[in-house]
Design a protein around this motif. Structure first.
Motif, short mmCIF file in Angstrom:
data_model
loop_
_atom_site.label_atom_id
_atom_site.label_comp_id
_atom_site.label_asym_id
_atom_site.label_seq_id
_atom_site.Cartn_x
_atom_site.Cartn_y
_atom_site.Cartn_z
N UNK A 1 -4.16 1.13 -24.72
CA UNK A 1 -4.07 2.57 -24.65
C UNK A 1 -4.57 3.35 -25.65
N UNK A 2 -5.15 2.68 -26.89
CA UNK A 2 -5.53 3.29 -28.05
C UNK A 2 -6.82 4.14 -27.84
N UNK B 1 -7.02 2.69 -12.56
CA UNK B 1 -5.50 2.49 -12.41
C UNK B 1 -5.08 3.28 -11.45
N UNK B 2 -5.14 4.55 -11.65
CA UNK B 2 -4.48 5.55 -10.81
C UNK B 2 -5.12 5.34 -9.22
N UNK B 3 -6.27 5.00 -9.10
CA UNK B 3 -6.77 4.80 -7.61
C UNK B 3 -6.50 3.61 -7.08
N UNK B 4 -6.21 2.41 -7.98
CA UNK B 4 -5.61 1.33 -7.46
C UNK B 4 -4.16 1.32 -7.19
N UNK B 5 -3.35 2.49 -7.53
CA UNK B 5 -2.05 2.79 -7.41
C UNK B 5 -1.80 3.70 -6.15
N UNK B 6 -2.90 4.34 -5.74
CA UNK B 6 -2.69 5.09 -4.74
C UNK B 6 -2.79 4.40 -3.30
N UNK C 1 -18.34 -5.76 -24.69
CA UNK C 1 -17.77 -4.94 -23.49
C UNK C 1 -16.17 -5.73 -23.54
N UNK C 2 -16.28 -6.83 -23.77
CA UNK C 2 -14.82 -7.63 -23.78
C UNK C 2 -13.84 -7.15 -24.70
N UNK C 3 -14.48 -6.83 -25.98
CA UNK C 3 -13.82 -6.36 -27.12
C UNK C 3 -13.17 -4.87 -26.77
N UNK C 4 -14.06 -4.14 -26.05
CA UNK C 4 -13.94 -2.72 -26.05
C UNK C 4 -12.76 -2.77 -24.73
N UNK C 5 -12.93 -3.37 -23.74
CA UNK C 5 -11.95 -3.27 -22.57
C UNK C 5 -10.53 -3.94 -23.10
N UNK C 6 -10.61 -4.96 -24.15
CA UNK C 6 -9.15 -5.41 -24.52
C UNK C 6 -8.75 -4.00 -25.37
N UNK C 7 -9.13 -3.40 -26.24
CA UNK C 7 -8.90 -2.34 -26.87
C UNK C 7 -8.40 -1.25 -26.05
N UNK C 8 -9.13 -1.00 -25.06
CA UNK C 8 -8.88 0.16 -23.88
C UNK C 8 -7.41 -0.34 -23.24
N UNK C 9 -7.21 -1.54 -23.08
CA UNK C 9 -5.93 -1.94 -22.30
C UNK C 9 -4.87 -1.59 -23.15
N UNK D 1 -14.30 5.60 -22.11
CA UNK D 1 -13.79 4.63 -21.49
C UNK D 1 -12.13 4.35 -20.91
N UNK D 2 -11.44 4.98 -21.92
CA UNK D 2 -10.09 4.90 -21.57
C UNK D 2 -9.64 6.01 -20.38
N UNK D 3 -10.36 6.90 -20.27
CA UNK D 3 -10.23 7.67 -19.14
C UNK D 3 -10.73 7.11 -17.87
N UNK D 4 -11.81 6.22 -18.21
CA UNK D 4 -12.45 5.62 -16.59
C UNK D 4 -11.47 4.44 -16.18
N UNK D 5 -10.88 3.85 -17.30
CA UNK D 5 -9.85 2.79 -16.96
C UNK D 5 -8.46 3.31 -16.41
N UNK D 6 -8.04 4.63 -16.87
CA UNK D 6 -7.08 5.35 -16.21
C UNK D 6 -7.24 5.67 -14.90
N UNK D 7 -8.58 6.14 -14.52
CA UNK D 7 -8.74 6.61 -13.42
C UNK D 7 -8.55 5.33 -12.43
#
Length: 201
Positions: free
Chosen positions: A181-182, A196-201, A171-179, A188-194
Motif C-alpha cells: 500500500x505504500x 482489485x476493484x475490477x476483480x471485486x466488481x 518487477x517483483x520487488x516493485x509489485x511486492x512494495x505496491x501490495x 503502479x499503485x493506482x494500476x493495482x488498485x484499479x
C-alpha cells in the motif's frame, strides 16, 4: 497519463537512486568475490557479468512505479552519483557509466512512448541496458582486449542477467512494495488498485 512530474515522484525517484546506489556498492564486493572464485578456472571475466543486471535494477523499478519519461535514466544517474559520493573505487567516471546504463534502460520505454510497462517491456529494458552498457565497457573498461569468444560469452551472460535480475526481479520487488500500500499514490499503485476493484466488481 500526464508527463508532468509531481514532487512526490521526484522524491521517491531520488530515494530509490540513493538506496540502490548503496546496494550497488555492496554488489561490487559480491562481484569481486565471484570473480575470485572463478579465476582459478579461467572464468574471471564472468565474475561481474553474472550479476551485472543488478546495476540496472533501479532504472526498471523507478520507471515501473512512476511511469514518466526520464525516470529510468535519472534514477540510475542518482545511484551512480551516490556511489561516487560514498567513495567507490571506480571513481567519478562511474557517473558516466551510470548515465549510459540509464539511457539503455530508458530506450525500451521510449520505444513504447512510455505507455507499456508490462513484464516483457521491463525485461527488454534490462536487455537494452545490458547491450548498450556492454558496448560502452568494451572500450571504456578495455574489454575489447579480451578474446573474441570471451567477448561473445560475457555479452550473452550480461544480457541474460539484465533480463532476469533487472527486468524480472525489478518487477517483483516493485509489485511486492505496491501490495503493502505504500505506492498507492503512484502509477503502479493506482494500476493495482484499479485491478482489485475490477476483480471485486
Amino acid at each position: 497519463m500526464g508527463n508532468q512530474w509531481k514532487l512526490k515522484e521526484i522524491v521517491l525517484m531520488s530515494i530509490l537512486g540513493v538506496v540502490f546506489g548503496i546496494i550497488y556498492l555492496a554488489f561490487f564486493l559480491i562481484g569481486q568475490g565471484i570473480r575470485n572464485i572463478l579465476a582459478p578456472f579461467g572464468l574471471a571475466p564472468f565474475g561481474y557479468e553474472i550479476i551485472f543486471g543488478i546495476w540496472f535494477i533501479v532504472s526498471i523499478i523507478a520507471a515501473y512505479i512512476i511511469r514518466k519519461p526520464g525516470a529510468a535514466f535519472t534514477a540510475e544517474v542518482i545511484a551512480g552519483i551516490t556511489e561516487v559520493l560514498l567513495g567507490t573505487a571506480a571513481g567519478p567516471g562511474l557517473i558516466l557509466s551510470a548515465a549510459v546504463q540509464g539511457a539503455g534502460a530508458e530506450l525500451a520505454f521510449a520505444l513504447t512512448r512510455w505507455k507499456d510497462y508490462r513484464l516483457r517491456v521491463l525485461v527488454l529494458s534490462g536487455m537494452t541496458a545490458a547491450v548498450i552498457s556492454f558496448a560502452w565497457h568494451l572500450f571504456y573498461a578495455g574489454n575489447i582486449a579480451l578474446a573474441p569468444g570471451v567477448i561473445v560469452a560475457t555479452f550473452a551472460v550480461r544480457v541474460f542477467s539484465g533480463a532476469l535480475l533487472a527486468g524480472v526481479l525489478g518487477k517483483w520487488i516493485s509489485d511486492q512494495l505496491a501490495k503493502t500500500g505504500v505506492l498507492r499514490g503512484y502509477a503502479l499503485g493506482k494500476e493495482l488498485q484499479k485491478q482489485r476493484e475490477q476483480g471485486a466488481a
